[in-house]
Write an enzyme that holds these catalytic residues in place. Structure first.
Site, PDB file in Angstrom:
ATOM      1  N   ASP A   1      38.897  40.525  39.627  1.00 44.44           N
ATOM      2  CA  ASP A   1      38.289  39.208  39.663  1.00 44.44           C
ATOM      3  C   ASP A   1      37.382  39.150  40.889  1.00 44.44           C
ATOM      4  O   ASP A   1      37.793  39.511  41.990  1.00 44.44           O
ATOM      5  CB  ASP A   1      39.384  38.128  39.770  1.00 44.44           C
TER       6      ASP A   1
ATOM      7  N   ASP B   1      33.883  35.061  38.720  1.00 44.87           N
ATOM      8  CA  ASP B   1      34.280  33.655  38.723  1.00 44.87           C
ATOM      9  C   ASP B   1      33.062  32.733  38.900  1.00 44.87           C
ATOM     10  O   ASP B   1      32.253  32.946  39.811  1.00 44.87           O
ATOM     11  CB  ASP B   1      35.253  33.459  39.901  1.00 44.87           C
TER      12      ASP B   1
ATOM     13  N   GLU C   1      31.908  34.567  34.083  1.00 45.40           N
ATOM     14  CA  GLU C   1      32.529  33.282  33.715  1.00 45.40           C
ATOM     15  C   GLU C   1      31.508  32.179  34.011  1.00 45.40           C
ATOM     16  O   GLU C   1      31.046  32.052  35.147  1.00 45.40           O
ATOM     17  CB  GLU C   1      33.806  33.036  34.514  1.00 45.40           C
TER      18      GLU C   1
ATOM     19  N   HIS D   1      44.231  31.442  32.519  1.00 46.17           N
ATOM     20  CA  HIS D   1      45.067  30.756  33.508  1.00 46.17           C
ATOM     21  C   HIS D   1      44.614  29.322  33.774  1.00 46.17           C
ATOM     22  O   HIS D   1      45.239  28.621  34.553  1.00 46.17           O
ATOM     23  CB  HIS D   1      45.061  31.570  34.801  1.00 46.17           C
ATOM     24  N   ASP D   2      43.486  28.909  33.176  1.00 44.99           N
ATOM     25  CA  ASP D   2      42.983  27.542  33.371  1.00 44.99           C
ATOM     26  C   ASP D   2      43.199  26.661  32.144  1.00 44.99           C
ATOM     27  O   ASP D   2      42.825  25.485  32.156  1.00 44.99           O
ATOM     28  CB  ASP D   2      41.466  27.566  33.651  1.00 44.99           C
TER      29      ASP D   2
HETATM   30  O1  TEU Z   1      37.389  28.288  36.990  1.00 43.51           O
HETATM   31  C1  TEU Z   1      36.147  27.749  36.675  1.00 43.51           C
HETATM   32  C2  TEU Z   1      36.140  26.378  36.258  1.00 43.51           C
HETATM   33  O2  TEU Z   1      35.097  25.853  35.880  1.00 43.51           O
HETATM   34  C3  TEU Z   1      37.358  25.560  36.386  1.00 43.51           C
HETATM   35  O3  TEU Z   1      36.897  24.335  36.872  1.00 43.51           O
HETATM   36  C4  TEU Z   1      38.034  25.383  35.100  1.00 43.51           C
HETATM   37  O4  TEU Z   1      37.118  25.121  34.090  1.00 43.51           O
HETATM   38  C5  TEU Z   1      38.946  24.215  35.180  1.00 43.51           C
HETATM   39  O5  TEU Z   1      39.833  24.449  36.206  1.00 43.51           O
HETATM   40  C6  TEU Z   1      39.701  24.036  33.895  1.00 43.51           C
HETATM   41  O6  TEU Z   1      40.543  22.942  34.007  1.00 43.51           O
HETATM   42  C7  TEU Z   1      37.429  29.345  37.877  1.00 43.51           C
HETATM   43  C8  TEU Z   1      38.825  29.929  37.906  1.00 43.51           C
HETATM   44  O7  TEU Z   1      39.104  30.477  36.664  1.00 43.51           O
HETATM   45  C9  TEU Z   1      39.781  28.858  38.331  1.00 43.51           C
HETATM   46  O8  TEU Z   1      41.107  29.280  38.279  1.00 43.51           O
HETATM   47  C10 TEU Z   1      39.405  28.483  39.748  1.00 43.51           C
HETATM   48  O9  TEU Z   1      40.209  27.406  40.158  1.00 43.51           O
HETATM   49  C11 TEU Z   1      37.950  28.091  39.869  1.00 43.51           C
HETATM   50  O10 TEU Z   1      37.063  28.956  39.185  1.00 43.51           O
HETATM   51  C12 TEU Z   1      37.535  28.137  41.317  1.00 43.51           C
HETATM   52  O11 TEU Z   1      37.533  29.462  41.774  1.00 43.51           O
END
Ligand code: TEU
Length: 563
Positions: free
Chosen positions: A98, A206, A264, A336-337
């Protein structure tokens, strides 16, 4: 056959703190991953994407990095990392890291220097700005722009020591790096080359479409009921993002043909995605976009909108058609989100959990693109029964809860209802390995509670049961590896207006596949215009084949015929 290896690959995402704990401190670690690599090799995945393992204060579970060239001691050290890499490669898989470089941790050395004085050589490595003209620094509303942070509160933090604000699109412990500064870019590329020279196979980047900001930073549109302006027009797909990615490619990836790069990109459009992933432009191999996981979102973030299948299909269709000739997309339901797909778009009740998890997998994996399996998805893991806000650990859930209630006047129960269904901690509960205490995840106390359904939903039960979600995913992955139509076939949506059935064909040369998924708990007949009566059933998720195209609740089928 395709020449780009990742077009026929399947990626498995590991969220290290929740995967497997080998040393009993309640937190997953690299040794735990090594111990479970056969679970992944047997599943047949080609690539492992590791969520961040770098030294970090863990404010956002590692997406706040304080040293890009090390390993968080809780997870292990570089020696164990090298061992992991060797073991992954020994099983014929690749390891993708990542890359979190839109922002660093506020505890990174770069930021410590940057914030130390206005004339520090690294001052300009981050976004420092004075208070809004005419307003007292540090007072409400004096922030340089009206942007809100993704995790609640303003996107600016006032730093008394030097009397200026720094930008953080995420938490205040995640200051945005200033990509306008060439020294920042050079330092990032050097770090990336260091990992690639160590043997890693690529990067998932990211929020990489946030690295270029519109200058001067503009205020965002204010919407009713929201405490902050929507700054996204000022930082999503900004004016120099393609230039930065091309520069990165030239400095890091040129000549390293076998690496994988995934961008992403929240809010990326199809047209932009084509540009990002056109191989001739040398930016990234594929995008990771969000439209289909926002299909159940309405205008009001604190109101649950049930999924309309026609809306979901229209989104997929737009992406499949848009990238048909040039460009490449990732395919995912979970990460994970996101909440667990079986609870969100399927049915996680005892009667339908297994069938609907397999149905969702079938529909996703048969699209064109690179499928991602998020840890536990291959077991049909479900959302967690959260009760109060105290059950949550995620900085996003906690920050948004506070903002919604304290600043926007929402009722705690309304906000909790949405967090229970959509909160990120649903995906972050520990991996369920077996039916022993804490699902075999740890011998200590897990950092986040294990889902109480682990005695039934766990890897060891799934390995032993030939009808498990795990063994079904194995077949889906094998199909991608053996049937070129899955990789390269043209995509055509069938029955686009049907409200329960998701149906499409894939065609390549003489071969045509028909995929149908029943997104409902009712029996539904597929009234196909085309005659598929001579087709061969390749796979279904239930013991019996549909008769007269009558699909059982949550049934999925894949047929093949010659054209
Ligand atoms: O997430 C990107 C992002 O846009 C997040 O706002 C996500 O869409 C949102 O949390 C969903 O509810 C990335 C990572 O995957 C995330 O875990 C990180 O918190 C974020 O970037 C900041 O690095």
């Amino acid at each position: 056959m395709t020449d780009l290896w990742w077009k026929s690959a399947v990626v498995y995402q590991i969220y290290p703190r929740s995967f497997a704990d080998a040393d009993g401190d309640g937190m997953g670690d690299l040794r735990g991953i090594i111990d479970h690599l056969d679970h992944l090799a047997d599943l047949g995945v080609d690539v492992i994407w590791l969520s961040p393992i770098y030294p970090s204060p863990q404010d956002d579970n590692g997406y706040d990095i304080s040293d890009y060239q090390g390993v968080e001691p809780v997870f292990g050290n570089l020696e164990v990392f090298d061992e992991l890499l060797t073991e992954v490669h020994a099983r014929g898989m690749k390891l993708v890291m990542d890359l979190v470089v839109n922002h660093s941790s506020d505890e990174h050395q770069w930021f410590l220097e940057s914030r130390s004085s206005r004339d520090n050589p690294k001052r300009d490595w981050y976004w420092w700005q004075p208070a809004r003209q005419g307003l007292e620094p540090g007072t409400p509303g004096a922030e340089p722009t009206n942007w809100g942070s993704a995790f609640g509160g303003p996107a600016w933090e006032y730093d008394e020591k030097t009397g200026e604000y720094y930008l953080h699109l995420f938490s205040r412990k995640q200051p945005d790096l200033n990509w306008e500064n060439p020294e920042v870019r050079t330092a990032v590329y050097a770090m990336m080359n260091w990992w690639l020279d160590r043997g890693v196979d690529g990067f998932r980047m990211d929020v990489i479409n946030m690295i270029s900001k519109v200058l001067p930073l503009p205020d965002g549109r204010l919407t009713a009921g929201s405490a902050y302006g929507d700054g996204s027009a000022g930082f999503l797909n900004g004016p120099r993002v393609h230039e930065f990615l091309q520069e990165m490619h030239a400095q890091v990836f040129a000549g390293r043909d076998a690496v994988l790069t995934v961008g992403e990109m929240p809010g990326v459009t199809v047209d932009e995605a084509i540009q990002f992933t056109d191989p001739d432009r040398h930016e990234v191999d594929m995008v990771f976009q969000f439209d289909h996981v926002w299909a159940d979102r309405g205008d009001d973030p604190w109101l649950l909108v049930p999924l309309e299948l026609t809306r979901l299909k229209a989104i997929f269709n737009r992406w499949q058609a848009g990238l048909a000739e040039v460009g490449w997309n990732s395919l995912y339901w979970n990460n994970h989100d996101q909440p667990r797909a079986v609870s969100r778009y399927g049915d996680d009740s005892a009667a339908h959990r297994v069938a609907s998890a397999k149905m969702l997998g079938t529909v996703l994996h048969l699209h064109r693109g690179t499928p991602y399996v998020y840890q536990g998805e291959e077991l049909g893991m479900t959302n967690f029964p959260f009760r109060t806000i105290d059950d949550f650990r995620d900085i996003e859930a906690l920050g948004q809860y506070t903002q919604a209630i304290d600043q926007e006047g929402r009722s705690p129960e309304d906000v909790l209802t949405v967090l229970r269904a959509r909160g990120r901690d649903n995906a972050r509960t520990p991996m369920q390995w077996n039916s022993s205490a804490h699902a075999g995840f740890t011998t200590g106390t897990p950092w986040l509670a294990v889902n109480p359904n682990y005695p039934e939903v766990n890897a060891s039960a799934a390995h032993a049961d030939p009808d498990s979600v795990y063994h079904y995913y194995r077949k889906l992955i094998e199909l991608r590896h053996t049937e070129p139509t899955v990789v390269d076939g043209d995509f055509t949506m069938v029955l686009p207006h049907h409200e329960q059935l998701y149906a499409f064909t894939r065609a390549l040369g003489d071969t045509e596949l028909l995929v149908i998924g029943n997104f409902s708990g009712a029996e539904v007949r597929a009234d196909l215009i085309d005659d598929w009566s001579d087709a061969e059933l390749l796979l279904t998720n239930l013991p019996t084949e549909p008769k007269d195209w009558l699909l059982a609740p949550w049934q999925a089928v894949i047929y093949r015929r010659n054209r």
